[in-house]
Design an enzyme around this catalytic site. Structure first.
Site, PDB file in Angstrom:
ATOM      1  N   TYR A  58       0.821  -1.216   0.000  1.00  0.00           N
ATOM      2  CA  TYR A  58       0.000   0.000   0.000  1.00  0.00           C
ATOM      3  C   TYR A  58       0.856   1.267   0.000  1.00  0.00           C
ATOM      4  O   TYR A  58       0.435   2.300  -0.497  1.00  0.00           O
ATOM      5  CB  TYR A  58      -0.904   0.034   1.240  1.00  0.00           C
ATOM      6  CG  TYR A  58      -2.188  -0.749   1.100  1.00  0.00           C
ATOM      7  CD1 TYR A  58      -2.177  -2.124   0.965  1.00  0.00           C
ATOM      8  CD2 TYR A  58      -3.417  -0.096   1.121  1.00  0.00           C
ATOM      9  CE1 TYR A  58      -3.357  -2.836   0.858  1.00  0.00           C
ATOM     10  CE2 TYR A  58      -4.603  -0.803   1.017  1.00  0.00           C
ATOM     11  CZ  TYR A  58      -4.572  -2.172   0.885  1.00  0.00           C
ATOM     12  OH  TYR A  58      -5.747  -2.869   0.780  1.00  0.00           O
TER      13      TYR A  58
ATOM     14  N   LYS B 144       3.903 -15.348   3.205  1.00  0.00           N
ATOM     15  CA  LYS B 144       4.168 -16.125   1.989  1.00  0.00           C
ATOM     16  C   LYS B 144       5.683 -16.339   1.961  1.00  0.00           C
ATOM     17  O   LYS B 144       6.375 -15.953   1.012  1.00  0.00           O
ATOM     18  CB  LYS B 144       3.639 -15.350   0.768  1.00  0.00           C
ATOM     19  CG  LYS B 144       3.643 -16.136  -0.524  1.00  0.00           C
ATOM     20  CD  LYS B 144       2.614 -17.250  -0.578  1.00  0.00           C
ATOM     21  CE  LYS B 144       2.790 -18.056  -1.850  1.00  0.00           C
ATOM     22  NZ  LYS B 144       1.919 -19.259  -1.898  1.00  0.00           N
TER      23      LYS B 144
ATOM     24  N   ASP C  90      -6.101  -7.361   4.183  1.00  0.00           N
ATOM     25  CA  ASP C  90      -7.255  -6.783   3.473  1.00  0.00           C
ATOM     26  C   ASP C  90      -8.094  -7.908   2.876  1.00  0.00           C
ATOM     27  O   ASP C  90      -9.313  -7.956   3.044  1.00  0.00           O
ATOM     28  CB  ASP C  90      -6.749  -5.843   2.372  1.00  0.00           C
ATOM     29  CG  ASP C  90      -7.892  -5.205   1.604  1.00  0.00           C
ATOM     30  OD1 ASP C  90      -8.863  -4.761   2.249  1.00  0.00           O
ATOM     31  OD2 ASP C  90      -7.823  -5.168   0.363  1.00  0.00           O
TER      32      ASP C  90
ATOM     33  N   ASP D 125      -2.097 -18.606   1.287  1.00  0.00           N
ATOM     34  CA  ASP D 125      -3.058 -19.412   0.509  1.00  0.00           C
ATOM     35  C   ASP D 125      -3.682 -20.493   1.388  1.00  0.00           C
ATOM     36  O   ASP D 125      -4.890 -20.745   1.334  1.00  0.00           O
ATOM     37  CB  ASP D 125      -2.411 -19.997  -0.751  1.00  0.00           C
ATOM     38  CG  ASP D 125      -1.059 -20.645  -0.516  1.00  0.00           C
ATOM     39  OD1 ASP D 125      -0.538 -20.590   0.630  1.00  0.00           O
ATOM     40  OD2 ASP D 125      -0.503 -21.230  -1.475  1.00  0.00           O
TER      41      ASP D 125
ATOM     42  N   ASP E  40     -11.931  -9.604   4.380  1.00  0.00           N
ATOM     43  CA  ASP E  40     -13.193  -9.695   3.631  1.00  0.00           C
ATOM     44  C   ASP E  40     -13.696 -11.141   3.647  1.00  0.00           C
ATOM     45  O   ASP E  40     -14.890 -11.400   3.788  1.00  0.00           O
ATOM     46  CB  ASP E  40     -13.009  -9.260   2.167  1.00  0.00           C
ATOM     47  CG  ASP E  40     -13.362  -7.794   1.947  1.00  0.00           C
ATOM     48  OD1 ASP E  40     -13.192  -7.001   2.889  1.00  0.00           O
ATOM     49  OD2 ASP E  40     -13.795  -7.449   0.829  1.00  0.00           O
TER      50      ASP E  40
END
Ligand code: IPM
Ligand code: MN
Length: 365
Positions: A139, A187, A243, A219, A247
């Site tokens: 970001y 990751k 983020d 993942d 959701d």
């Protein structure tokens, strides 16, 4: 307590109005002096002040105890470059306030279990807290940009040890107040930033021997969230992973509209529902105000340090849902009568005040 309210775009103003009302009513019930001021952010601010984060808004946000935000973003600005869009207002706000730890709790509310896309036996008992790093990663990393001929574009994922350490401490301390389990998500099989993340979190973990720490690749985490969500207590992750995962976690609870968030660790705390501006619902008095209202509960918990007020609001939300009241997004079936945004807000506010009075009376004895 001085609160700056930033309604923003789309359904932001509608849900914020309900949340602000709960704030005023519950502060009143606890005799907490309250001053509120409204300012512009996002598309609304571009329209009337030419910038998504006007200086006047920035000033008001720096001079208060907490900021309550609705949502930003509007399709009217889709043609703008990423660095001119309404969302930039929110990113600038986050940077200005300095809060780096974004707390996003996702809990299975018994009354809503059948609204979850997951089967009851998988989802029941889910109670997790995502701690999302909010000021680093893709970001904000530089260099970033688009080549002059628009043939390529790039962003930078960058984390320092200090940035990981400070958010890790918040996550470990949160776990200590909960079920004492922390899952750090990265990751590390591909990214250097994630290797640094994992090493740093592991080191910080050495000073929290009472907390059980494990690591998951992002993942795998996305998969476990839908196959085995009760395995999670606190989930710590970097900005973009957080983020996406939040959701995913939110929608498990029945609707994106349900979830609140608190951003702490900076000069001024920030409270916002995790949902976006949902332009297709805007202005129709149908959006779910519970995420925004639950953010006010978090405000009482973290900024005001008033757990009783926070619980009064959270209990009121549960009570109203238990009684079968639903906004459209969480109605189990289409034939069910649904509450509007303002009706839902008014019911929760009234109940929260009643609970607050009961709790006050109890404490007075
Ligand atoms: C969120 C939102 C924001 C984010 C957008 C609106 C910039 O999606 O709070 O999750 O990506 O952080
Ligand atoms: Mn998001």
């Amino acid at each position: 307590m001085k609160i700056t309210i930033l309604p923003g775009d789309g359904i932001g103003p509608e849900v914020c109005r309900q949340a602000a009302n709960v704030l005023v009513e519950v502060a009143g019930a606890f005799d907490i002096p309250l001053e509120t001021e409204e300012h512009l952010i996002g598309g609304a601010a571009i329209d009337s002040a030419g910038s998504p984060f006007p200086a006047e808004t920035a000033q008001a946000c720096r001079n208060c105890d907490a900021v309550l935000l609705g949502a930003v973003g509007s399709p009217a600005f889709d043609h703008l470059l990423p660095n001119e869009r309404p969302e930039i207002g929110l990113l600038k706000l986050r940077q200005a306030l300095g809060g780096f730890a974004n707390l996003r709790p996702a809990t299975a509310v018994p009354a809503l279990i059948d609204s979850s896309p997951l089967r009851r036996e998988i989802f029941e008992g889910t109670d997790l807290l995502i701690v999302r790093e909010l000021l680093g990663g893709l970001y904000f990393g530089t260099p970033r940009g688009i080549s002059d001929d628009s043939s390529e574009a790039y962003n930078t994922m960058r984390y320092s040890v200090a940035e990981v350490e400070r958010v890790a401490h918040v996550a470990f301390q949160s776990a200590r107040k909960r079920r004492k389990k922390l899952t750090s998500v990265d990751k590390a099989n591909v990214l250097e930033t994630s290797r640094l993340w994992r090493e740093t979190v592991t080191k910080v973990g050495a000073s929290y021997p009472d907390i059980e720490l494990d690591h998951l690749f992002v993942d795998a985490c996305a998969m476990h969230l839908v196959t085995d969500p009760t395995r999670f207590d606190v989930v710590l992750t970097e900005n973009l992973f957080g983020d996406v995962l939040s959701d995913e976690a939110a929608v498990l609870t029945g609707s994106l509209g349900m979830l609140p968030s608190a951003t702490i660790g900076g000069a001024v705390d920030l409270y916002e529902p995790i949902h976006g501006s949902a332009p297709e619902l805007a202005g129709r008095n149908i959006a779910n105000p519970l995420g925004a209202i639950a953010s006010v509960a978090m405000l009482f918990r973290y900024t005001a340090g008033n757990e009783t007020a926070a619980a009064a609001i959270e209990d009121a939300i549960k009570w109203v849902l238990d009684k079968g009241h639903r906004t459209e997004d969480i109605a189990e079936n289409r034939s069910m009568p649904v509450a509007s945004t303002s009706e839902m807000g008014a019911m929760v506010a009234a109940r929260a005040v009643e609970f607050a009075n009961v709790k006050n009376a109890y404490h007075a004895v």
